[in-house]
Design a protein around this motif. Structure first.
Motif: not given
Length: 145
Positions: A60-66
């Protein structure tokens, strides 16, 4: 050892689709004892496929810039009661698999960094770099004796 790779996310929302795209690439490898599923969200139906494997990797992707690096985590079944069919997470699916099939595969979550989830079908430079790193790590993991 059989492995299920589940990559999920919205391919129309830029970097959110990186997990989906990674699962597509793993499927293209056609490795023995590896099944890859690319999906837009986790659904209860995945429990049946999970029950048939020794290990599962959720991508999965993380939230942007986290986060800046590709991250692997071990997973265990959730303790939370109930299941939201519209918003499942890997731990909920592990619990469901245990409840329905009396088995739980080894489970990992592979999280990839992102920068943008705007309406787009392309990955940002950050997500593409994470994709490339994760692809290499997955190859090593899935082909190790």
């Amino acid at each position: 050892m059989t492995t299920l790779v589940v990559g999920y996310g919205n391919t129309l929302r830029g970097d959110d689709g990186v997990g989906y795209q990674l699962a597509d690439q793993v499927a293209a490898w056609e490795l023995p004892n590896v099944r890859a599923i690319a999906c837009h969200q986790l659904t209860p139906e995945l429990a049946a496929a999970m029950a048939e494997c020794d290990r599962v990797i959720f991508i999965d992707a993380t939230l942007p810039h986290t986060q800046v690096d590709v991250t692997w985590r071990s997973l265990s079944p959730s303790d939370a009661p109930g299941l939201d069919a519209h918003r499942s997470d890997p731990a909920d699916l592990l619990r469901l698999t245990a409840q329905l099939y009396d088995t739980v595969p080894l489970a990992y979550q592979l999280l990839l960094p992102t920068a943008a989830m705007d309406f787009s079908e392309t990955l940002s430079a950050i997500a593409q770099a994470g994709f490339d790193t994760a692809l290499s790590q997955l190859w090593d993991f899935l082909t190790a004796p």
